[in-house]
Design an enzyme around this catalytic site. Structure first.
Site, PDB file in Angstrom:
ATOM      1  N   CYS A 157       0.837  -1.209   0.000  1.00  0.00           N
ATOM      2  CA  CYS A 157       0.000   0.000   0.000  1.00  0.00           C
ATOM      3  C   CYS A 157       0.865   1.249   0.000  1.00  0.00           C
ATOM      4  O   CYS A 157       1.316   1.706   1.063  1.00  0.00           O
ATOM      5  CB  CYS A 157      -0.939  -0.016   1.207  1.00  0.00           C
ATOM      6  SG  CYS A 157      -1.989   1.453   1.275  1.00  0.00           S
ATOM      7  N   CYS A 160      -0.567   4.216   1.890  1.00  0.00           N
ATOM      8  CA  CYS A 160      -0.376   4.162   3.341  1.00  0.00           C
ATOM      9  C   CYS A 160       1.085   4.408   3.726  1.00  0.00           C
ATOM     10  O   CYS A 160       1.360   5.107   4.691  1.00  0.00           O
ATOM     11  CB  CYS A 160      -0.778   2.790   3.903  1.00  0.00           C
ATOM     12  SG  CYS A 160      -2.136   1.990   3.069  1.00  0.00           S
ATOM     13  N   ASP A 161       2.009   3.826   2.993  1.00  0.00           N
ATOM     14  CA  ASP A 161       3.405   3.788   3.454  1.00  0.00           C
ATOM     15  C   ASP A 161       4.385   4.585   2.601  1.00  0.00           C
ATOM     16  O   ASP A 161       5.569   4.681   2.958  1.00  0.00           O
ATOM     17  CB  ASP A 161       3.888   2.325   3.497  1.00  0.00           C
ATOM     18  CG  ASP A 161       3.027   1.480   4.419  1.00  0.00           C
ATOM     19  OD1 ASP A 161       2.513   2.045   5.404  1.00  0.00           O
ATOM     20  OD2 ASP A 161       2.864   0.285   4.155  1.00  0.00           O
TER      21      ASP A 161
END
Ligand code: NDP
Length: 339
Positions: A157, A160-161
């Site tokens: 992801c 997200c990261d």
């Protein structure tokens, strides 16, 4: 005395009919499992046709689309982040009358009707029809180091990261649209290298065009990633095999994003409805009905081929209509005709 008996009889009849109404209400006409584009669209259709529709949102409300930075191929929608499309669909579903329940379905009984669904904390609900729209989940490579460093430098992801890799070196594995989407979501990396196992990418032309102007993105073709290497705490690089020469080399990097496609989220249903050999839910021809009458499936969980927002919503609209058709055939009345 006569009047009193009449009153008691009336009250008794009212209680009976109220009880019947409660019983009837206790069974939800349509339960949609999943709240991505397919689940929301199915609910919009079903609720607009006058049936109580409950969406069990699942472990990732909004589904995978929430992570897409820009969706370009939804008809009549300008380029929008996935999360914005989901928010609009949610609003539409609510205003059509659909209700939402946080949590997940953990088990089910499709062997008798009404169906029984078990939710978190062993809560049970009954449904006259079910639409499965659980989508799919990112696939894993299954190579050494992947599990160990998952969440410690390995991710699927970028939304997200990606911010963790500002000014760092990143590797993305995969050659589809997701690989490109990942690259677009790590704008501040020092350099991003996309490793593609074949001599060409599978990604759509317009997606490939989107990364052409990025100086910090390069693509390595015919490269197989054999191993993710680290110091125990952090990723330090990859072991790569060149498909043309067979040479094995070390590629230094700080983070790895795995973007190699998806598996359908169908495991939960495998003992209850028929799955195809590849794990996707098996459907009849030109129908969203599964092997169990009254249970329908839509979107990525039943689509091994197209997996687009527009195809997911198309199949979901059909599932919504089919569920309503099933209820009508089985004399389950909509809200307007039940009063
Ligand atoms: P795809 O199945 O389209 O692509 C998977 C890629 O990963 C392929 O290049 C495949 O290689 C490669 N791959 C598979 N297994 C391995 C492995 N073990 N090692 C190395 N490479 C591997 O999946 P995506 O997740 O990219 O896309 C799924 C769907 O979602 C598609 O329909 C796509 O269009 C859509 N999507 C749309 C987006 C958008 O419009 N913004 C963004 C993201 C996805 P090979 O070609 O050799 O099989």
């Amino acid at each position: 005395m006569k009047n009193y008996l009449l009153l008691v009889a009336v009250i008794f009849i009212n209680i009976l009919s109220a009880h019947a109404a409660v019983q009837e209400q206790a069974v939800i006409p349509i339960v949609v499992i999943g709240s991505g584009p397919a689940g929301l669209t199915a609910a919009i259709q079903a609720a607009r046709l006058g049936y109580e529709t409950l969406i069990v949102a699942g472990p990732k409300p909004g589904g995978q689309l929430t992570g897409a930075s820009a969706v370009e191929n939804v008809p009549a929608v300008d380029v929008l982040p996935g999360i914005d499309i989901i928010k609009k669909m949610e609003e539409q579903a609510r205003s059509a009358g659909a209700e939402f329940l946080e949590g997940s379905v953990t088990d089910m009984d499709f062997s008798s009707w009404p169906f029984v669904l078990t939710l978190d904390f062993d809560k049970k609900i009954q449904a006259y029809s079910v639409i499965i729209a659980t989508g799919s989940a990112p696939r894993r490579l299954g190579i050494p180091g992947e599990s160990h460093y998952w969440g410690m430098g390995v991710s699927s992801c970028a939304v997200c990261d990606g911010f963790l890799y500002t000014d760092k070196k990143v590797a993305i594995i995969g050659g589809g649209d997701s690989a490109i989407e990942h690259a677009l979501n790590i704008p501040y990396a020092q350099h991003i290298t996309i490793f593609v196992r074949k001599s060409r990418m599978r990604a759509m032309h317009h997606m490939q065009e989107r990364i052409r102007g990025y100086d910090n993105v390069s693509i390595e073709y015919n490269k197989e990633v054999l191993k993710i290497i680290g110091d125990g705490q952090n990723v330090t690089g990859l072991e790569i095999k060149d498909g043309a020469t067979g040479d094995i080399s070390f590629f230094p990097c700080d983070g790895v994003f795995v973007a190699i496609g998806h598996n359908p989220n169908s495991e939960l249903f495998k003992d209850h409805i028929q799955l195809a050999h590849d794990g996707y839910i098996y459907l009849g021809t030109r129908s969203q009905q599964t092997s169990v009458p009254g249970v329908f499936a839509a979107g990525d969980v039943a689509d091994s081929k197209f997996r687009q927002v527009s195809t997911a919503t198309g199949t979901a609209a059909q599932a919504g209509f089919e569920a309503v058709e099933f209820l009508r055939k089985n004399h389950i009345l909509d809200k307007a005709h039940r009063q």
